[in-house]
Write a protein that holds these residues in place. Structure first.
Motif, short mmCIF file in Angstrom:
data_model
loop_
_atom_site.label_atom_id
_atom_site.label_comp_id
_atom_site.label_asym_id
_atom_site.label_seq_id
_atom_site.Cartn_x
_atom_site.Cartn_y
_atom_site.Cartn_z
N MET A 1 -17.04 0.97 -11.00
CA MET A 1 -17.05 2.23 -11.95
C MET A 1 -15.58 2.75 -11.89
SD MET A 1 -20.04 4.68 -10.15
CE MET A 1 -19.64 4.50 -8.41
N PHE A 2 -14.63 2.44 -11.10
CA PHE A 2 -13.30 3.26 -11.26
C PHE A 2 -12.46 2.45 -12.41
CE2 PHE A 2 -11.26 6.51 -8.90
CZ PHE A 2 -12.19 6.78 -8.23
N LYS A 3 -12.91 1.07 -12.57
CA LYS A 3 -12.19 -0.01 -13.79
C LYS A 3 -12.83 0.62 -14.99
CE LYS A 3 -11.62 -3.79 -10.92
NZ LYS A 3 -11.89 -5.49 -10.55
N ALA A 4 -14.02 1.13 -15.04
CA ALA A 4 -14.76 1.76 -16.33
C ALA A 4 -14.22 2.99 -16.60
CB ALA A 4 -16.16 1.90 -16.15
N LYS A 214 -1.32 9.92 -14.54
CA LYS A 214 -1.18 8.61 -14.25
C LYS A 214 -1.45 8.42 -12.74
CE LYS A 214 1.57 4.39 -14.95
NZ LYS A 214 2.92 3.84 -15.61
N ILE A 215 -2.40 7.78 -12.52
CA ILE A 215 -2.95 7.37 -11.09
C ILE A 215 -2.67 6.07 -11.01
CG2 ILE A 215 -4.41 7.50 -9.08
CD1 ILE A 215 -5.74 9.99 -10.44
N ARG A 216 -1.49 5.51 -10.24
CA ARG A 216 -1.15 4.11 -10.50
C ARG A 216 -2.29 3.44 -9.57
NH1 ARG A 216 4.84 3.01 -8.90
NH2 ARG A 216 4.31 1.03 -9.47
N HIS A 217 -2.83 3.75 -8.57
CA HIS A 217 -3.46 2.81 -7.52
C HIS A 217 -4.82 3.72 -7.25
CE1 HIS A 217 0.17 0.87 -7.05
NE2 HIS A 217 0.66 1.79 -6.71
N LEU A 219 -7.99 2.54 -7.13
CA LEU A 219 -8.92 2.13 -6.27
C LEU A 219 -8.81 2.27 -4.83
CD1 LEU A 219 -10.18 -1.36 -8.19
CD2 LEU A 219 -11.22 0.80 -7.88
N LEU A 220 -7.22 2.00 -4.67
CA LEU A 220 -6.85 2.26 -3.27
C LEU A 220 -6.61 3.76 -2.96
CD1 LEU A 220 -5.28 0.98 -0.96
CD2 LEU A 220 -3.07 1.71 -2.02
N TYR A 221 -6.62 4.69 -3.88
CA TYR A 221 -6.83 6.20 -3.49
C TYR A 221 -8.05 6.38 -3.23
CZ TYR A 221 -1.78 7.26 -5.12
OH TYR A 221 -0.33 7.22 -4.93
N MET A 222 -9.04 6.02 -4.06
CA MET A 222 -10.50 6.38 -3.55
C MET A 222 -10.93 5.81 -2.27
SD MET A 222 -13.40 7.64 -4.15
CE MET A 222 -13.28 8.12 -5.79
N LEU A 223 -10.26 4.65 -1.85
CA LEU A 223 -10.56 4.19 -0.51
C LEU A 223 -9.96 5.26 0.82
CD1 LEU A 223 -11.39 1.98 1.65
CD2 LEU A 223 -9.36 1.03 1.60
N TYR A 270 -0.09 9.05 -1.92
CA TYR A 270 -1.28 9.68 -1.86
C TYR A 270 -1.23 11.03 -1.46
CZ TYR A 270 -6.18 10.73 -0.70
OH TYR A 270 -7.55 11.54 -0.38
N ARG A 271 -0.61 11.21 -0.24
CA ARG A 271 -0.51 12.75 -0.04
C ARG A 271 0.27 13.74 -0.77
NH1 ARG A 271 -4.45 13.08 3.50
NH2 ARG A 271 -4.30 11.88 5.25
N ASP A 272 1.25 13.09 -1.49
CA ASP A 272 2.14 13.80 -2.63
C ASP A 272 1.51 14.10 -3.50
OD1 ASP A 272 4.42 13.64 -0.55
OD2 ASP A 272 5.31 11.75 -1.70
N PHE A 273 0.69 13.04 -4.08
CA PHE A 273 -0.08 13.34 -5.07
C PHE A 273 -1.20 14.57 -4.91
CE2 PHE A 273 -4.60 12.37 -7.09
CZ PHE A 273 -4.13 12.64 -8.49
N GLN A 274 -1.76 14.51 -3.74
CA GLN A 274 -2.68 15.73 -3.39
C GLN A 274 -1.96 16.99 -3.77
OE1 GLN A 274 -4.42 14.26 0.35
NE2 GLN A 274 -6.51 14.03 -0.98
#
Length: 282
Positions: A1-4, A214-217, A219-223, A270-274
């Motif tokens: 779904m994230f790729k979509a 821009k969220i670079r990763h 799928l990783l961030y969703m994990l 990820y923490r910095d993004f949040q």
């Protein structure tokens, strides 16, 4: 779904077949689950347990615990349940595994109609609850990932009069505006009375992709978000998270997590993004 979603320029857009399932199974009201974290957990539990006494016992134990402990309690309950394992083996079907051709759908319809009425009702109820749980959980994770707060938290804050949380909740899932009475009434009142100070920031959020920026990763961030939601992110060792990434097929090189140290760097990102997103909403 994230790729979509990446192909949709950051917008959450489900496939036509998902929309059809949600409509035909009458699950459009799934946003009602956001009003209480326990409701989301309970939807999954009710999907595979038919024993009313066991359900009531589970609900009593679940709601007696602090919100931050509810996910852990649910996970433990599922892991210890042989009924859940059997349910997953017998009833869980991935959408991509279904035959969506005209012939496939006609065959499925005939097989469904052969079932006793009680079995038909049971099957429909199981998938209604499972789908509602899946949609609510997914958006809850997205809110935590993008805004640093679960959708359940944002909805409850909004219903106490916090308009900023109202905007952020609607940003993640605009269906909230139609399915939760408080949101629907608040939105209609603002339109009726011409509250520009309310409508302007709300419309800005509604016109912005959920994954704006821009969220670079992704799928990783969703994990990371799912593990954080279950309160496992800080408990697991970096090596254990890398093992999970391998099992999920997340390419290490693509996500720049070749080593445990690199994974630690991504966790800090990820923490910095949040934090950045929280500050942008102040």
């Amino acid at each position: 779904m994230f790729k979509a979603f990446g192909a949709s320029r950051g917008w959450i857009r489900f496939s036509p077949r998902m929309h059809e399932l949600t409509t035909r199974l009458k699950c459009l009201n799934y946003p009602e689950l956001y009003q209480d974290e326990a409701r989301i957990h309970t939807a999954l539990f009710r999907a595979f347990f038919d024993d009313d006494e066991k359900i009531n016992q589970f609900l009593t134990e679940l709601t007696s615990r602090p919100v931050e402990e509810q996910s852990e309690f649910l996970n433990q309950t599922l892991q210890e349940s042989t009924e859940f394992g059997q349910w997953m083996d017998e009833k869980f079907v991935h959408l991509d595994a279904l035959d969506w051709s005209t012939a496939g759908r006609a065959k499925a319809q005939l097989e469904f109609e052969k079932l006793p009425i009680e079995e038909q009702q049971k099957a429909i109820r199981t998938f209604q609850l499972t789908l509602s749980f899946g949609l609510a959980s997914f958006h809850n994770f997205v809110a935590l990932m993008v805004h640093g707060r679960k959708l359940t938290q944002l909805v409850n804050e909004a219903m106490t009069g916090n308009d900023d949380s109202f905007y952020l909740a609607a940003h993640i899932d605009r269906n909230i505006l139609e399915q939760i009475p408080y949101f629907k009434n608040r939105y209609l009142r603002a339109q009726r009375e011409g509250e520009e100070n309310f409508l302007r920031p709300l419309n800005y959020r509604l016109q912005s992709p959920q994954f704006k920026g821009k969220i670079r990763h992704r799928l990783l961030y969703m994990l990371f978000t799912i593990l954080e939601s279950m309160r496992w992110l800080d408990d697991l060792k970096h090596r254990e998270i890398l093992d999970i990434c391998d099992q999920l097929g997340l390419e290490r090189y693509e996500n720049r997590i070749e080593t445990e140290k690199a994974l630690g760097d991504r966790l800090r990102d990820y923490r910095d993004f949040q934090i950045m997103n929280r500050m942008s909403t102040l």
